[in-house]
Design a protein around this motif. Structure first.
Motif, PDB file in Angstrom:
ATOM      1  N   ILE A 289       0.642  -1.037   0.023  1.00 51.08           N
ATOM      2  CA  ILE A 289       0.107   0.085   0.031  1.00 51.08           C
ATOM      3  C   ILE A 289       0.941   1.346   0.150  1.00 51.08           C
ATOM      4  N   ALA A 290       1.928   1.377   0.749  1.00 51.16           N
ATOM      5  CA  ALA A 290       2.931   2.464   0.847  1.00 51.16           C
ATOM      6  C   ALA A 290       3.695   2.512  -0.465  1.00 51.16           C
ATOM      7  N   CYS A 291       3.681   1.593  -1.273  1.00 55.27           N
ATOM      8  CA  CYS A 291       4.324   1.629  -2.540  1.00 55.27           C
ATOM      9  C   CYS A 291       3.654   2.408  -3.534  1.00 55.27           C
ATOM     10  N   VAL A 292       2.164   2.103  -3.357  1.00 51.63           N
ATOM     11  CA  VAL A 292       1.113   2.646  -4.266  1.00 51.63           C
ATOM     12  C   VAL A 292       1.090   3.821  -4.254  1.00 51.63           C
ATOM     13  N   PHE A 320      11.516  15.751   7.571  1.00 49.37           N
ATOM     14  CA  PHE A 320      10.293  15.168   7.847  1.00 49.37           C
ATOM     15  C   PHE A 320      10.674  13.703   8.507  1.00 49.37           C
ATOM     16  N   GLN A 321      12.018  12.938   7.854  1.00 47.91           N
ATOM     17  CA  GLN A 321      12.238  11.673   8.304  1.00 47.91           C
ATOM     18  C   GLN A 321      12.702  11.751   9.873  1.00 47.91           C
ATOM     19  N   VAL A 322      13.320  12.867  10.101  1.00 47.12           N
ATOM     20  CA  VAL A 322      14.019  12.961  11.492  1.00 47.12           C
ATOM     21  C   VAL A 322      12.742  13.023  12.532  1.00 47.12           C
ATOM     22  N   VAL A 323      11.865  13.676  12.304  1.00 43.84           N
ATOM     23  CA  VAL A 323      10.643  13.751  13.098  1.00 43.84           C
ATOM     24  C   VAL A 323       9.961  12.418  13.126  1.00 43.84           C
ATOM     25  N   LEU A 324      10.115  11.770  12.079  1.00 42.29           N
ATOM     26  CA  LEU A 324       9.050  10.389  11.729  1.00 42.29           C
ATOM     27  C   LEU A 324       9.726   9.265  12.558  1.00 42.29           C
ATOM     28  N   ALA A 325      11.070   9.235  12.725  1.00 38.67           N
ATOM     29  CA  ALA A 325      12.083   7.787  13.210  1.00 38.67           C
ATOM     30  C   ALA A 325      11.400   7.382  14.436  1.00 38.67           C
ATOM     31  N   ILE A 326      11.021   8.063  15.275  1.00 39.64           N
ATOM     32  CA  ILE A 326      10.394   7.217  16.616  1.00 39.64           C
ATOM     33  C   ILE A 326       8.930   6.823  16.354  1.00 39.64           C
ATOM     34  N   PRO A 327       8.094   7.660  15.932  1.00 36.49           N
ATOM     35  CA  PRO A 327       6.689   7.290  15.730  1.00 36.49           C
ATOM     36  C   PRO A 327       6.628   6.351  14.781  1.00 36.49           C
ATOM     37  N   PHE A 328       7.554   5.967  13.723  1.00 34.64           N
ATOM     38  CA  PHE A 328       7.258   4.965  12.831  1.00 34.64           C
ATOM     39  C   PHE A 328       7.685   3.661  13.299  1.00 34.64           C
ATOM     40  N   PHE A 329       8.314   3.406  14.263  1.00 36.47           N
ATOM     41  CA  PHE A 329       8.588   2.286  15.299  1.00 36.47           C
ATOM     42  C   PHE A 329       7.662   2.022  15.986  1.00 36.47           C
ATOM     43  N   LEU A 330       7.118   3.172  16.811  1.00 34.09           N
ATOM     44  CA  LEU A 330       6.180   2.969  17.783  1.00 34.09           C
ATOM     45  C   LEU A 330       4.667   2.475  16.942  1.00 34.09           C
ATOM     46  N   LEU A 331       4.592   2.744  15.961  1.00 30.29           N
ATOM     47  CA  LEU A 331       3.220   2.283  15.138  1.00 30.29           C
ATOM     48  C   LEU A 331       3.567   0.881  14.662  1.00 30.29           C
ATOM     49  N   VAL A 332       4.783   0.546  14.246  1.00 32.61           N
ATOM     50  CA  VAL A 332       5.058  -0.589  13.796  1.00 32.61           C
ATOM     51  C   VAL A 332       4.897  -1.798  14.973  1.00 32.61           C
ATOM     52  N   SER A 333       5.561  -1.277  16.191  1.00 33.74           N
ATOM     53  CA  SER A 333       5.458  -2.298  17.219  1.00 33.74           C
ATOM     54  C   SER A 333       4.283  -2.531  17.956  1.00 33.74           C
ATOM     55  N   THR A 334       3.098  -1.820  17.420  1.00 31.02           N
ATOM     56  CA  THR A 334       1.694  -2.192  17.871  1.00 31.02           C
ATOM     57  C   THR A 334       1.252  -3.588  17.138  1.00 31.02           C
ATOM     58  N   GLY A 335       1.834  -3.841  16.148  1.00 30.26           N
ATOM     59  CA  GLY A 335       1.301  -4.837  15.408  1.00 30.26           C
ATOM     60  C   GLY A 335      -0.007  -4.881  14.665  1.00 30.26           C
ATOM     61  N   ASP A 336      -0.547  -3.808  14.871  1.00 28.96           N
ATOM     62  CA  ASP A 336      -1.843  -3.411  14.002  1.00 28.96           C
ATOM     63  C   ASP A 336      -1.613  -3.150  12.617  1.00 28.96           C
ATOM     64  N   PHE A 338      -3.378  -1.433  10.330  1.00 31.05           N
ATOM     65  CA  PHE A 338      -3.730  -0.265   9.702  1.00 31.05           C
ATOM     66  C   PHE A 338      -2.690   0.824  10.223  1.00 31.05           C
ATOM     67  N   LEU A 339      -2.104   0.767  11.455  1.00 32.40           N
ATOM     68  CA  LEU A 339      -1.041   1.470  11.885  1.00 32.40           C
ATOM     69  C   LEU A 339       0.155   1.193  11.613  1.00 32.40           C
ATOM     70  N   THR A 340       0.515   0.268  11.102  1.00 27.78           N
ATOM     71  CA  THR A 340       1.663  -0.451  10.490  1.00 27.78           C
ATOM     72  C   THR A 340       1.720   0.396   8.959  1.00 27.78           C
ATOM     73  N   THR A 341       0.747   0.078   8.427  1.00 27.78           N
ATOM     74  CA  THR A 341       0.288   0.741   6.987  1.00 27.78           C
ATOM     75  C   THR A 341       0.594   2.464   7.037  1.00 27.78           C
ATOM     76  N   LEU A 342      -0.018   3.067   8.049  1.00 25.12           N
ATOM     77  CA  LEU A 342       0.252   4.281   8.262  1.00 25.12           C
ATOM     78  C   LEU A 342       1.697   4.746   8.311  1.00 25.12           C
ATOM     79  N   LEU A 348       7.625   5.786   3.468  1.00 26.98           N
ATOM     80  CA  LEU A 348       7.989   5.449   1.969  1.00 26.98           C
ATOM     81  C   LEU A 348       7.505   6.648   1.116  1.00 26.98           C
ATOM     82  N   GLY A 349       6.087   6.702   1.545  1.00 32.52           N
ATOM     83  CA  GLY A 349       5.212   7.616   0.274  1.00 32.52           C
ATOM     84  C   GLY A 349       5.622   9.105   0.586  1.00 32.52           C
TER      85      GLY A 349
END
Length: 446
Positions: A289-292, A320-336, A338-342, A348-349
């Protein structure tokens, strides 16, 4: 309406430009089809097929070490093929590099497993990766330059960003195939034999790509340069003596674009599936989805770079990616899902898309035509090796060092994003965002 012109001022119809962009994008697709397919299979299977005597995470680390081998050869390939591209022309070099990349991918699908031939299996894997790396080193620079040197000056960001759509497309195809195979086949079939299918299917991409490239004419700017007898015997000599500072800054600017791409995709997939034990399919679907989304955002950021400047868009993406670094892994770590897709979509997008959309026109315009292939290849391949090549190895090592936690990886991402943003902000001559008078007249009629 006046006819659009190339960067060299020669009249240009729409069909040649479209054909050049398509051919260049296909080359990028083949390149990233291989690297994505390899990195995906390394994260999911290669630790079992080629390194079965290691623990899962250490086996994955060994797989990523062979992934890095391909990157080691890329700078050498970039300098060798960049030399011939500047001396003899872009077209023939690009046909050679595509064959080296594509046939190497096909060959990996034929390598017997460690269980069949022992240590010869990973040795063959390393040798093929070296050959592929040489080809990939020369691919990017020539493909981008064909599109750039056919484009109107005021649209170079847009048209070269279309070439970069081959990157997410090169992710979509193999990840889609892997997702399909792991979903529809019985348990254990993918790990046992079906992982080879996407490697073997790469021969179809090669056939289409070579066919289109054979129908593309040489770059008009290169032809003009050769007619004016401006070619250099050793472009690398002039590059290092006259443009060394720009080469170093552009390499540092490249690190985050390539490195964070592999952090989001390669390291995060390995973290989610190996450490968190999450199922493969939802993680791979999030990447798809991110690649699309990135296929859509790349030309937007490319066009934006034509309007406001390459550096502004590129640096903005890095920050933007400096700001995103920690939230990215917090979202992935949920295992959810929709949050991983976000998380994947933002990384990527948006973040990567902004940098990658502006990158080609920014870096290529640092160098004159007579050494542009060599200069762009040096920037791309040394930067990609230090960034994307090392990222899976460093990221996985940091996961091991932190007992599987992502915190060190996030800090690594912040560090390289800061380095790249500072370096890119100092590239003063890569803007080329202002069109020539002919381009201005042409665009005014649109």
């Amino acid at each position: 309406m006046t006819s659009p012109t190339t960067g060299g001022g020669a009249p240009l119809g729409r069909t040649p430009l479209q054909r050049v962009v398509t051919a260049s994008a296909l080359g990028t697709t083949v390149e990233y089809y291989d690297f994505t397919l390899y990195s995906t299979t390394a994260a999911l299977v290669f630790n079992k097929v080629f390194f079965p005597e290691s623990t899962p995470l250490v086996g994955t680390l060994a797989s990523f070490a062979t992934f890095f081998v391909g990157y080691i050869a890329r700078p050498l390939g970039g300098l060798v093929f960049g030399h011939f591209g500047d001396r003899l022309g872009r077209k023939n070099v690009l046909i050679t590099t595509m064959l080296m990349m594509g046939l190497g991918t096909f060959a990996i699908g034929l390598i017997p497993s460690y269980a069949s031939i022992g240590v010869a299996a990973p040795i063959l894997l390393v040798l093929i990766r070296l050959i592929q790396g040489l080809g990939m080193g020369g691919e990017y620079g020539g493909g981008v330059l064909m599109a750039l040197e056919y484009s109107p000056r005021g649209r170079q960001g847009f048209y070269t960003s279309l070439v970069h759509i081959g990157t997410p497309a090169g992710v979509l195809l193999p990840v889609g195939l892997v997702t399909l195979l792991t979903t529809v086949l019985p348990e254990g079939a993918y790990d046992g034999w079906a992982w080879r299918v996407p490697f073997l299917l790469s021969v179809l991409l090669i056939a289409v790509g070579v066919y289109i490239r054979l129908r593309v004419s040489e770059s008009p700017e290169f032809l003009k340069m050769r007619a004016d007898r401006e070619t250099q015997r050793l472009p690398i000599t002039e590059l290092l003596t006259g443009y060394g500072g720009k080469v170093v800054l552009s390499i540092l600017a490249k690190i985050a674009e390539s490195g964070l791409y592999n952090v989001y995709y390669v390291v995060a997939v390995a973290y989610a599936t190996t450490h968190l034990g999450l199922p493969r399919t939802p993680i791979l679907m999030a990447v798809l989805i991110a690649c699309v989304v990135e296929c859509l955002t790349l030309p937007i950021f490319g066009a934006l770079s034509d309007r406001i400047g390459r550096r502004k868009v590129y640096v903005g993406g890095a920050l933007f990616q400096v700001v995103l670094a920690i939230p990215f892994f917090l979202l992935v770590s949920t295992g959810d899902f929709f949050l991983t897709t976000l998380a994947m979509t933002l990384g990527l997008g948006i973040g990567h898309g902004a940098m990658y959309g502006a990158q080609a026109a920014l870096f290529a315009n640092l160098y004159p035509v007579r050494m542009r292939y060599t200069g762009l290849s040096a920037t791309q391949q040394f930067g990609a090796t230090l960034g994307g090549g090392l990222a899976p190895l460093i990221g996985t090592s940091l996961l091991v060092a932190a007992g599987g936690h992502w915190s060190y990886v996030a800090l690594y991402g912040v560090a390289i994003a800061v380095i790249s943003s500072v370096s890119a902000s100092r590239l003063r001559s890569g803007e080329a965002a202002h069109p020539t008078s002919a381009d201005t007249q042409e665009m005014a009629h649109r």
